[in-house]
Design a protein around this motif. Structure first.
Motif, short mmCIF file in Angstrom:
data_model
loop_
_atom_site.label_atom_id
_atom_site.label_comp_id
_atom_site.label_asym_id
_atom_site.label_seq_id
_atom_site.Cartn_x
_atom_site.Cartn_y
_atom_site.Cartn_z
N LEU A 1 53.99 48.27 29.66
CA LEU A 1 53.98 49.73 29.62
C LEU A 1 52.70 50.31 30.20
O LEU A 1 52.25 51.38 29.81
CB LEU A 1 54.17 50.22 28.18
CG LEU A 1 55.50 49.86 27.52
CD1 LEU A 1 55.57 50.40 26.10
CD2 LEU A 1 56.67 50.37 28.35
N GLY A 2 52.11 49.59 31.15
CA GLY A 2 50.98 50.15 31.86
C GLY A 2 49.67 49.39 31.77
O GLY A 2 48.65 49.84 32.31
N THR A 3 49.66 48.25 31.11
CA THR A 3 48.42 47.46 31.01
C THR A 3 48.17 46.72 32.32
O THR A 3 49.09 46.12 32.89
CB THR A 3 48.51 46.47 29.84
OG1 THR A 3 48.61 47.20 28.62
CG2 THR A 3 47.28 45.57 29.78
N ASP A 4 46.92 46.74 32.78
CA ASP A 4 46.58 45.97 33.98
C ASP A 4 45.16 45.42 33.86
O ASP A 4 44.39 45.84 33.00
CB ASP A 4 46.73 46.83 35.25
CG ASP A 4 45.75 48.00 35.28
OD1 ASP A 4 44.55 47.76 35.51
OD2 ASP A 4 46.19 49.15 35.07
N ARG A 5 44.84 44.49 34.73
CA ARG A 5 43.57 43.75 34.62
C ARG A 5 42.35 44.62 34.92
O ARG A 5 41.23 44.22 34.58
CB ARG A 5 43.60 42.55 35.57
CG ARG A 5 44.69 41.55 35.23
CD ARG A 5 44.79 40.43 36.25
NE ARG A 5 43.74 39.46 36.07
CZ ARG A 5 43.57 38.41 36.87
NH1 ARG A 5 44.40 38.22 37.89
NH2 ARG A 5 42.59 37.55 36.66
N ALA A 6 42.56 45.79 35.51
CA ALA A 6 41.44 46.67 35.83
C ALA A 6 40.94 47.43 34.60
O ALA A 6 39.89 48.08 34.65
CB ALA A 6 41.83 47.65 36.93
N MET A 7 41.67 47.34 33.49
CA MET A 7 41.30 48.11 32.30
C MET A 7 40.02 47.61 31.63
O MET A 7 39.34 48.37 30.94
CB MET A 7 42.44 48.09 31.29
CG MET A 7 43.61 48.97 31.65
SD MET A 7 44.91 48.90 30.39
CE MET A 7 45.87 50.38 30.82
#
Length: 288
Positions: free
Chosen positions: A110-116
């Motif tokens: 639901l929108g999690t990515d490694r750039a967080m």
């Protein structure tokens, strides 16, 4: 300034709560992000209930609902897990956490990515390790529960809950219709098979139309009863007054009627997954 390392957990349901408790007890500062109307079933062991009540105690840890990212940050750094309403994760850029753990368990990203964050992890299916996040933690019961996956995905969702004393799918109850749930029982009640544990009221009357399409009147629909699927402990039940959709999971029954205390304890599955998250953080060098 307190030296606790900040970890943001997306989600605060019962499995996510197991992870939050583990990390707090190990010295991490934890902020959990939730929706405006969480739909936890095992509400007695879910920090998401703090969104409604302001705070929620699970075992010996109490989470507090914060109103702003700064308040959440202050609470977390003091050792109190903070719950923040932020389903999109917009506050993550402001918080600059050392790690983000997606524990929504939506079976899809639901929108999690490694750039967080410098390190990212996710629980269960819907994520590819090395692409969406750095590591995926297996959530399917069995030999691999809690295992770290650095390449590939977790086991696909089967939709069938784990077996307890020979019962699997029967343990979980789904809404027969769309409407507003009205509870007729409480979590930890012992229920007999066939007992009405809730009623679902239709959200609105149904229009009666004539052959020409014109509205001739309104038909008031009767509330639909929800029956216990087996005899046992009502381990989980969605909040009274919650708007449910047809087929939505709304209750959970444990056939072991003698396991009353388990209604108020973090599950073995949640603890195992939490251990996997802790291992992943330490392996990545994200220490308290």
């Amino acid at each position: 300034m307190d030296g606790r390392t900040l970890v943001v957990v997306r989600g605060a349901g019962d499995l996510a709560t197991g992870t939050i408790v583990k990390l707090v007890k190990c010295g991490y500062a934890v902020i959990a992000l939730e929706t405006e109307a969480p739909a936890a079933i095992r509400r007695t062991v879910a920090f998401s209930e703090a969104v409604y009540a302001g705070k929620q105690q699970v075992e010996d840890v109490c989470a507090v609902c914060a109103q702003t990212p700064q308040e959440a940050y202050t609470l977390a750094k003091q050792g109190t897990p903070a719950i923040l309403v932020d389903p999109e994760g917009d506050s993550i850029r402001q918080l600059h956490p050392a790690a983000v753990v997606d524990a929504i368990l939506a079976k899809r990203n639901l929108g999690t990515d490694r750039a967080m964050a410098p390190f990212t992890a996710a629980l269960g299916p819907g994520f590819t390790a090395g692409v969406d996040v750095d590591v995926v933690i297996e959530t399917k019961r069995g030999h691999d529960l809690g295992r770290l996956i650095y390449e590939g995905e977790a086991a696909a969702n089967t939709g069938v809950p784990g077996m307890i004393t020979g019962y699997g799918a029967e343990r979980v109850i789904h809404a027969p219709v769309k409407g507003i749930l009205r509870a007729c029982a409480r979590i930890a009640d012992t229920v007999e098979k066939g007992t009405v544990i809730a009623m679902i009221e239709p959200e609105r009357d149904t229009e009666i139309r004539g052959g020409d399409g014109s509205i001739r009147g309104l038909q008031t629909l009767e509330a639909v009863p929800v029956h216990a699927s087996l005899t046992g402990l009502l381990r989980g039940l969605i909040r009274d007054g919650y708007p449910v959709t047809e087929g939505m999971k709304i209750a959970d029954i444990d056939p072991r009627a003698e396991e009353y205390d388990n209604c108020f304890k973090i599950s073995d599955k949640a603890r195992c997954i939490a251990g996997g998250v802790l291992e992943a953080l330490l392996h990545a060098g994200v220490r308290p």
